[in-house]
Scaffold this active site. Sequence first.
Site, PDB file in Angstrom:
ATOM      1  N   THR A 116       0.824  -1.217   0.000  1.00 46.86           N
ATOM      2  CA  THR A 116       0.000   0.000   0.000  1.00 46.86           C
ATOM      3  C   THR A 116       0.856   1.264   0.000  1.00 46.86           C
ATOM      4  O   THR A 116       1.990   1.257   0.510  1.00 46.86           O
ATOM      5  CB  THR A 116      -0.876   0.016   1.265  1.00 46.86           C
ATOM      6  OG1 THR A 116      -1.512   1.294   1.384  1.00 46.86           O
ATOM      7  CG2 THR A 116      -0.057  -0.193   2.533  1.00 46.86           C
ATOM      8  N   TYR A 140      -1.834   0.141  10.009  1.00 44.33           N
ATOM      9  CA  TYR A 140      -2.068  -0.522   8.725  1.00 44.33           C
ATOM     10  C   TYR A 140      -0.812  -0.437   7.851  1.00 44.33           C
ATOM     11  O   TYR A 140      -0.285  -1.446   7.386  1.00 44.33           O
ATOM     12  CB  TYR A 140      -3.274   0.123   8.016  1.00 44.33           C
ATOM     13  CG  TYR A 140      -3.412  -0.283   6.575  1.00 44.33           C
ATOM     14  CD1 TYR A 140      -3.573  -1.619   6.228  1.00 44.33           C
ATOM     15  CD2 TYR A 140      -3.360   0.663   5.548  1.00 44.33           C
ATOM     16  CE1 TYR A 140      -3.683  -1.998   4.893  1.00 44.33           C
ATOM     17  CE2 TYR A 140      -3.475   0.293   4.227  1.00 44.33           C
ATOM     18  CZ  TYR A 140      -3.628  -1.039   3.901  1.00 44.33           C
ATOM     19  OH  TYR A 140      -3.725  -1.407   2.586  1.00 44.33           O
TER      20      TYR A 140
END
Length: 327
Positions: A116, A140
Amino acid sequence: MRIFVTGGAGYIGSHVVKALGSLGHEILVYDNLSTGHSWAVLYGRLVQGDLANAPFLEATLAAFRPEAVIHFAASIQVEESVREPLNYYGNNVANTLNLLAAMDRCGVRNLVYSSTAAVYGIPETIPVSETAPLSPINPYGASKVMVEGILRDLAKARPFCYIALRYFNVAGADPECRIGQAYAEATHLITRALKTAKGEYESLSIYGTDYPTPDGTCIRDYIHVNDLADVHVRALEHLMAGNGSDVMNCGYGHGFSVKEVVAAAKRVTGIDFPVLETDRRAGDPPALIADSARLRNKTGWAPRHDDLEFIIRTAWEWEKGNRKENR
Ligand code: UDP
C-alpha cells in the site's frame, strides 16, 4: 498456470481472479469470507479457510501445488488500524508468516503481494517513488512495511521471488457489473459518497478541510480496479519470466482532492447529496500520488481507465444494481 489467491473473494481479489480466469489460468481462492463473498469468485475454486489456521492452509496449498501465490487477504482500514492495532499486526503480519511458511515448506517460490501507499506515511516529495523513505503513520501501513521487510529477507535466504505492489486508492467496479465493492460498512470515499447519493447514509462527512493542499482536503491518486487487475496480470508475468523481486507503485500519477471527488460524484449521479465538513480522521496523510514509472517501464502496463468520472460511473452502476438479494 496454477495460482493460489488469498482474499480472492474480496473487492480487488475478485477483479484479479476474473482477469486471470479469463486468460485461462487455474485458480484456487482461499478466503475466510469475513469481508469477501462467494458470489464474487467468478473463476476457479473457492476454499473457505482462514490464514490463521496454519495446518489447513498448508494442506490446501500442498494439495493444489500452485506455481504462484497472490496474497490479498488482509485488514485494510486506516482508522480501524489505529483503534485495533493488534488485529492489524495479527491478520496482516502473523497470518502472512503462516502463508510464507506454508509456501516455503511446499516449495512455492513466487508471490505477488498487496502492499500500500500507506507505507510512505507523509511523503516528502509528490509524486512518491518506490525509493522514498518508508515511515508509515498508522498501524495498517506499518504492518505492510513489516511484511515487505520479511519478503526482502526471505528472498535473500531462499530461491523465492516476489513483487510487492503498493496500491494507491483503488475504486470503481467491473463495467460488466457482476462484481464490485461490497463491504458491510462503507468507509472508502467514493463508495461512501455513492451510498449517500442512494440515501443509505444521511450525509457524507469530509474529514478535514485544513490540510496543506489547495482546497484544504486530502489528495489521493484513484486507480480503477480493472486497471489494477491488469497490473497483477503483468506483475505475475514479469515475475514468472525470471526478472527477480521488486516493489512497484500502482497509481496513475495524479490526484484529486476529497472536494473534487465529491463534486464528480454529484455530477455523475445527478444527485446533490448532503455533505458535512468535519474534523480530520486519524491516520490520514495530506496527499498521496504515485510515481508509477517503474511499473510502466518494467511491465509495460498502461492505464486504460484513467478518468475519475468513469471510475465513479462504474461504481455507481454497481451500487445501483447491487441489491441485497445478490449478496
Ligand atoms: N474521506 C472522507 N470522507 C469519507 C471517507 C473518506 O473525507 O467518508 C477522505 C479520507 O479522509 C481520505 C480520502 O477521503 O482523505 C480517501 O479515504 P479512503 O478511506 O477512501 O482511502 P484511504 O486513502 O484512507 O486509503
